[in-house]
Design an enzyme around this catalytic site. Structure first.
Site, short mmCIF file in Angstrom:
data_model
loop_
_atom_site.label_atom_id
_atom_site.label_comp_id
_atom_site.label_asym_id
_atom_site.label_seq_id
_atom_site.Cartn_x
_atom_site.Cartn_y
_atom_site.Cartn_z
N SER A 1 -0.34 84.82 -1.63
CA SER A 1 0.39 85.87 -2.22
C SER A 1 1.86 86.16 -1.79
O SER A 1 2.59 86.81 -2.22
CB SER A 1 -0.47 87.27 -2.34
OG SER A 1 -1.35 87.15 -3.29
N SER B 1 0.62 87.83 -5.38
CA SER B 1 0.23 88.93 -5.85
C SER B 1 1.44 89.94 -5.45
O SER B 1 1.54 91.10 -5.64
CB SER B 1 -1.07 89.62 -5.19
OG SER B 1 -1.05 89.79 -3.88
N LYS C 1 5.21 96.35 0.17
CA LYS C 1 4.06 96.07 -0.68
C LYS C 1 3.30 97.32 -0.68
O LYS C 1 2.99 97.73 0.34
CB LYS C 1 3.39 94.82 -0.42
CG LYS C 1 2.27 94.20 -1.53
CD LYS C 1 1.66 92.86 -1.24
CE LYS C 1 0.79 92.52 -2.25
NZ LYS C 1 0.06 91.20 -1.90
N1 GLN Z 1 -3.89 84.23 -6.02
C1 GLN Z 1 -4.82 84.30 -5.01
C2 GLN Z 1 -5.94 85.32 -5.67
O1 GLN Z 1 -5.86 85.92 -6.92
C3 GLN Z 1 -4.32 84.94 -3.90
C4 GLN Z 1 -4.18 86.48 -3.65
C5 GLN Z 1 -3.62 86.90 -2.49
O2 GLN Z 1 -3.00 85.89 -1.37
N2 GLN Z 1 -3.59 88.05 -2.08
O3 GLN Z 1 -6.60 85.85 -4.95
#
Ligand code: GLN
Length: 463
Positions: free
Chosen positions: A171, A147, A72
């Site tokens: 994410s 994400s 990532k």
């Molecule tokens: N969807 C969550 C957010 O928008 C989680 C993001 C993540 O785990 N990095 O913050």
């Protein structure tokens, strides 16, 4: 062939790492224009690494010899760009390796490229990347989840064997669910955060995304372990996949937390329950009375931490610099304007929640709620070995479908955020499909450092 089988063949010399890498690069070049999962292929360094692995004597080749792994874009790999899918860090080159990268290199994994993501890991759909959305390989009109959507799409489309993601509120698990693969958020502190660009330090964890369950455990084994460079790293022994006798294990279903669950997902959850019961698992009703507050609690805490963590991207210490800027204030205005809208929103929300006028009502209140949620799990794991729930409230939605509806996007984390808030591990695994043929992800939560049990239980449901 799964990754451990591939690595075994590379170790014995039956397969050449260089050939494998060349094939992967061709595949990525063929599929990526459609999927936008990769931001960059590390062609030269990957091929050089592969040749070095082939040149080693067989007994010195590592456990991931020749296995292609994607990172990532928020994980540092020395000499390579890590942009967090942000204009702010578009040209930022990592000056050192993340600890997880060191672990991968030591095992002769091939780091093949960096994957697209929501900017600074803020999002649930991968539509917040400064470099365009990622498409779900199972349906190009749909999001892959976020994400770590680029990592999930890269694995699900067969571009790579394995990928690393980061999970602050879901994410890894949410894109795994939307793409029909496995993803785990390990126990907080079990995988080093050194070299992961921080979003919310008290919740961030790096973890594996794979198409194969065994590979997931193998990769977690490689990644985990104490790291003196991360002050929040746990002193517990590193994760080791082990045989777990599953018969007689107890799983809790938190009915109070699952009210109003989408009926198609509920049906699949019931099917998994029946499947596990037939294999000797005992089910119990449990209660997680505070888990429903995890999402609001998460957005206050993580935005607060983000507002502080992202202060370093000011064009002076890190990040985009607009040379036309005049005085300091002008420079802040111009340089920090490079953040995308979601990142700005979180910085503002976090700054507000931490401000002296509001901290008592928001940040400190959320910390108290965090304790209550953690206690829900501490209590639950006195009674059961694992908790079963969905990974997501819905399956993959259409690109653009939720961009105007932030609350509904934020609620994508309903079932994933509690694990980060409590610090416990949670494994997302594919089980069944909805009426549109889209994969449904279920989730097993476990006690602190009890990942082996989660893998053993998911194994019973492997298709
Ligand atoms: N969807 C969550 C957010 O928008 C989680 C993001 C993540 O785990 N990095 O913050």
């Amino acid at each position: 062939m799964n990754a451990s089988e591939t690595a075994a063949k590379v170790r014995s010399g039956e397969l050449k790492a260089e050939e494998l890498v060349k094939n992967r690069i061709l595949k990525i070049k063929e599929l990526n224009p459609k999927l936008n999962a990769f931001l960059e292929i590390f062609e030269d360094s990957a091929l050089a690494q592969a040749r070095a692995v082939d040149a080693k004597s067989p007994e010195t080749r590592g456990r991931l010899a020749g296995v292609c792994v994607a990172l990532k874009d928020n994980i540092l790999y020395k000499g390579h760009i890590a942009s967090c899918a942000s204009k702010m860090l578009e040209n930022y080159k990592a000056p050192y390796n993340a600890t997880v990268v060191e672990h991968l290199l030591k095992e002769d994994a091939i780091i093949i490229g960096r994957t697209n993501m929501d900017e600074f890991a803020m999002g649930s759909s991968n539509e917040n990347s400064a470099f365009g959305p990622v498409k779900n390989p199972l349906d190009l009109e749909r999001v892959p989840g976020g994400s770590s959507g680029g990592s999930a799409a890269a694995v699900a489309s067969g571009m790579v064997d394995m990928a690393l993601g980061s999970d602050t509120g879901g994410s890894i698990r949410q894109p795994a669910a939307f793409c029909g693969i496995y993803g785990i958020k390990p126990t907080y502190g079990s995988v080093s955060r050194y070299g992961l660009v921080a979003f919310a330090s008290s919740a961030d964890q790096i973890g594996p995304l794979t198409a194969d369950l065994e590979d997931n455990a193998l990769l977690l084994e490689v990644l985990s372990g104490h790291d003196a460079k991360d002050s929040t790293s746990a002193n517990n022994p590193a994760f080791k996949p082990e045989e777990v006798k599953t018969e007689g294990l107890r799983i809790g279903i938190p009915s109070d937390f699952l009210e109003n669950l989408n009926p198609e997902i509920l049906a699949v959850l019931e099917a998994a329950k029946a499947d596990l019961s037939a294999k000797g698992i005992i089910f119990e009703e449990i209660s997680l009375p505070y888990a429903k507050y995890a999402s609001p609690c998460y957005y206050i805490l993580t935005s607060s931490e983000a507002s502080s963590n992202l202060a370093r991207f000011d064009g002076l210490r890190y990040g985009y610099k607009d040379n036309s800027a005049g005085d300091l204030e002008d420079s802040y205005l111009k340089d920090r304007a490079e953040f995308g809208p979601e990142v700005k929103r979180r910085i503002m929300l976090g700054t507000f929640s931490l401000g002296s006028a509001h901290a008592e009502d928001y940040y400190l209140k959320a910390q108290k709620v965090r304790n209550l949620i953690k206690n829900d799990f501490v209590q639950a794991f006195k009674q059961v070995d694992a908790v079963l729930m969905p990974a997501t409230p819905n399956t993959a939605f259409k690109i653009g479908e939720k961009t105007e509806d932030l609350i509904s996007l934020y609620l994508s984390d309903l079932y994933t955020a509690p694990a980060n808030i409590a610090g416990v591990p949670a494994l997302s695994f594919p089980y069944g499909k909805d009426s549109k043929g889209l994969p449904i992800g279920l989730q097993l939560y476990g006690n602190f450092f009890d990942e082996a049990k989660l893998y053993a239980l998911a194994k019973l449901l492997e298709k």
